[in-house]
Design a protein around this motif. Sequence first.
Motif, PDB file in Angstrom:
ATOM      1  N   GLY A 163      -0.540   6.357 -19.651  1.00  0.00           N
ATOM      2  CA  GLY A 163      -0.417   4.703 -19.868  1.00  0.00           C
ATOM      3  C   GLY A 163       0.407   4.058 -18.999  1.00  0.00           C
ATOM      4  O   GLY A 163       0.162   3.142 -18.122  1.00  0.00           O
ATOM      5  N   ASN A 164       1.625   4.803 -18.747  1.00  0.00           N
ATOM      6  CA  ASN A 164       2.581   4.114 -17.826  1.00  0.00           C
ATOM      7  C   ASN A 164       2.281   4.425 -16.277  1.00  0.00           C
ATOM      8  O   ASN A 164       2.654   3.347 -15.527  1.00  0.00           O
ATOM      9  CB  ASN A 164       4.035   4.889 -18.280  1.00  0.00           C
ATOM     10  N   LEU A 165       1.766   5.309 -15.977  1.00  0.00           N
ATOM     11  CA  LEU A 165       1.346   5.620 -14.571  1.00  0.00           C
ATOM     12  C   LEU A 165       0.165   4.660 -14.424  1.00  0.00           C
ATOM     13  O   LEU A 165       0.088   4.044 -13.227  1.00  0.00           O
ATOM     14  CB  LEU A 165       0.597   7.124 -14.603  1.00  0.00           C
ATOM     15  N   PHE A 166      -0.775   4.120 -15.489  1.00  0.00           N
ATOM     16  CA  PHE A 166      -1.718   3.260 -15.218  1.00  0.00           C
ATOM     17  C   PHE A 166      -1.146   1.966 -14.576  1.00  0.00           C
ATOM     18  O   PHE A 166      -1.349   1.224 -13.724  1.00  0.00           O
ATOM     19  CB  PHE A 166      -2.595   3.192 -16.538  1.00  0.00           C
ATOM     20  N   TYR A 167      -0.177   1.252 -15.568  1.00  0.00           N
ATOM     21  CA  TYR A 167       0.463   0.140 -15.318  1.00  0.00           C
ATOM     22  C   TYR A 167       1.392   0.318 -14.135  1.00  0.00           C
ATOM     23  O   TYR A 167       1.536  -0.700 -13.557  1.00  0.00           O
ATOM     24  CB  TYR A 167       1.230  -0.267 -16.491  1.00  0.00           C
ATOM     25  N   MET A 168       1.841   1.284 -14.094  1.00  0.00           N
ATOM     26  CA  MET A 168       3.108   1.398 -12.660  1.00  0.00           C
ATOM     27  C   MET A 168       2.002   1.151 -11.240  1.00  0.00           C
ATOM     28  O   MET A 168       2.419   0.259 -10.786  1.00  0.00           O
ATOM     29  CB  MET A 168       3.793   2.777 -12.834  1.00  0.00           C
ATOM     30  N   ASN A 169       1.137   1.697 -11.003  1.00  0.00           N
ATOM     31  CA  ASN A 169       0.240   1.513  -9.933  1.00  0.00           C
ATOM     32  C   ASN A 169      -0.416   0.293  -9.918  1.00  0.00           C
ATOM     33  O   ASN A 169      -0.828  -0.026  -8.817  1.00  0.00           O
ATOM     34  CB  ASN A 169      -0.632   2.808 -10.080  1.00  0.00           C
ATOM     35  N   MET A 170      -0.849  -0.036 -11.304  1.00  0.00           N
ATOM     36  CA  MET A 170      -1.349  -1.595 -11.050  1.00  0.00           C
ATOM     37  C   MET A 170      -0.690  -2.458 -10.440  1.00  0.00           C
ATOM     38  O   MET A 170      -0.858  -3.319  -9.502  1.00  0.00           O
ATOM     39  CB  MET A 170      -1.870  -1.875 -12.428  1.00  0.00           C
ATOM     40  N   TYR A 171       0.741  -2.462 -10.851  1.00  0.00           N
ATOM     41  CA  TYR A 171       1.873  -3.482 -10.341  1.00  0.00           C
ATOM     42  C   TYR A 171       2.056  -2.914  -8.987  1.00  0.00           C
ATOM     43  O   TYR A 171       2.738  -3.847  -8.108  1.00  0.00           O
ATOM     44  CB  TYR A 171       2.978  -3.466 -11.222  1.00  0.00           C
ATOM     45  N   VAL A 172       2.103  -1.815  -8.632  1.00  0.00           N
ATOM     46  CA  VAL A 172       2.554  -1.290  -7.106  1.00  0.00           C
ATOM     47  C   VAL A 172       1.562  -1.917  -6.234  1.00  0.00           C
ATOM     48  O   VAL A 172       1.699  -2.745  -5.071  1.00  0.00           O
ATOM     49  CB  VAL A 172       2.210   0.174  -7.046  1.00  0.00           C
ATOM     50  N   SER A 173       0.040  -1.712  -6.593  1.00  0.00           N
ATOM     51  CA  SER A 173      -1.106  -2.448  -5.823  1.00  0.00           C
ATOM     52  C   SER A 173      -1.000  -3.986  -5.830  1.00  0.00           C
ATOM     53  O   SER A 173      -1.113  -4.413  -4.726  1.00  0.00           O
ATOM     54  CB  SER A 173      -2.363  -1.955  -6.545  1.00  0.00           C
ATOM     55  N   ILE A 174      -0.645  -4.686  -6.798  1.00  0.00           N
ATOM     56  CA  ILE A 174      -0.489  -6.113  -6.949  1.00  0.00           C
ATOM     57  C   ILE A 174       0.556  -6.468  -5.956  1.00  0.00           C
ATOM     58  O   ILE A 174       0.375  -7.364  -4.924  1.00  0.00           O
ATOM     59  CB  ILE A 174      -0.040  -6.510  -8.315  1.00  0.00           C
ATOM     60  N   THR A 175       1.729  -5.980  -5.937  1.00  0.00           N
ATOM     61  CA  THR A 175       2.980  -6.105  -5.224  1.00  0.00           C
ATOM     62  C   THR A 175       2.381  -5.918  -3.819  1.00  0.00           C
ATOM     63  O   THR A 175       3.114  -6.783  -2.711  1.00  0.00           O
ATOM     64  CB  THR A 175       4.310  -5.191  -5.546  1.00  0.00           C
ATOM     65  N   LEU A 176       1.919  -4.819  -3.174  1.00  0.00           N
ATOM     66  CA  LEU A 176       1.516  -4.533  -2.012  1.00  0.00           C
ATOM     67  C   LEU A 176       0.520  -5.560  -1.320  1.00  0.00           C
ATOM     68  O   LEU A 176       0.735  -6.040  -0.159  1.00  0.00           O
ATOM     69  CB  LEU A 176       0.858  -2.937  -1.844  1.00  0.00           C
ATOM     70  N   LEU A 177      -0.290  -6.049  -2.226  1.00  0.00           N
ATOM     71  CA  LEU A 177      -1.355  -7.146  -1.695  1.00  0.00           C
ATOM     72  C   LEU A 177      -0.367  -8.306  -1.510  1.00  0.00           C
ATOM     73  O   LEU A 177      -0.782  -9.089  -0.628  1.00  0.00           O
ATOM     74  CB  LEU A 177      -2.368  -7.517  -2.773  1.00  0.00           C
TER      75      LEU A 177
END
Length: 389
Positions: free
Chosen positions: A110-124
């Motif tokens: 669960g935390n890996l999912f959310y972590m990478n979602m917000y990493v992707s958002i920040t990178l965009l």
Amino acid sequence: MSSTESLQSFSSVWDNRSMWSNRSCPLEEEALRLPLAVLYSLIFLFGLLGNLLALWVFLFLHRRRNSVRVFLINVALADLVLLACLPFRVLYHALGNVWTLGPRMCRVVGNLFYMNMYVSITLLGLISLDRYLKIMGSHRGRRWLRGRSWSLVTCGLLWGLSVLMAVPMMALAEGNEEPGKCYQYKQRKHARGKAYFNLVMVAVFWLVFVVLLVSYGQIARRLLRASQDKPHLPNAARYARTARKSFVVPLLFTVCFVPYHAFRGFYVASQLQDISCETRRLMDRTNEAVLLLSALNSCLDPVMYFLLSGSVRRATLQALAQCLRLHAEPPATNSSTTELRRTSVSHASTTAVLDTSRCSLGNITTLRSQHTDLHPHSEPCVHRSGLSD
């Protein structure tokens, strides 16, 4: 009885009460189980193929070594890690919404999912800021941003900070886990720290969203003004087309992430108070729907690269055409092989010259002032959405 024993006793009573409450109010909708398993499977398959292809193009086929390329490689990596979490969710729904891998594995996935979602958002968001500064910024700022060192440092800090925040979440139990369950609505009245952290991440999203809208809005405005003020320039039509397509990234961002984060505040607030069983069920079902849209972004990102980046599109199509040609042609003799190599080298050289004369990924030149007369054959190279034409 000591104060420590009293606290442990109260915690145990609350955990038992919470589990009893969850069992007396089943949250999962049986009718959603199969559709969710199928949809997450499709997102996983298409996202995996698309991001692996994008990563292959960025690492081995794309010639430019710039900041946007660094960011896009990291977006693809974040999407791949997020996609790696989806088979666990598919398995959960396929088994009748039953989790068999233990509470710790549930926290990790669960935390890996959310972590990478917000990493992707920040990178965009960083890509949009990079494009904005290179078009609108000062000459000194453009010189600093021209290299890729700053993007490498930024990505390293982003990944390090994300791991630093995610590891405690994975290691520490909340005390409200229900045996055999993982992806379900949870009360957090006695785990307020994580609830407040989730609200902070919602605030981070809205900050990135505003930056992204302002950046692409200003980029589109500058390009439209350039095409209108100098309609005689050979690339004036391209500027107008680029301005219109610059809204593709904010559109995808809005469709995939805005519903989830618009609902997220209400979801977290409900976790901190007593609500009825029917409200819990509504929160759980709504969260499943908007979270599915967020996961969808991981397989739409490669489509965005392909549609908006001319250099990525050309490199991908040329590589696919070459693969198909090699499979279709019979084994060649030594002389024909030599000729094929010569032709390939010649074609690659021609393509390199063409790419040099066009806009390429991440290398942007600032639009000049309206009061400066541009030579018809020397207008600046303009990018859309942080990607090349």
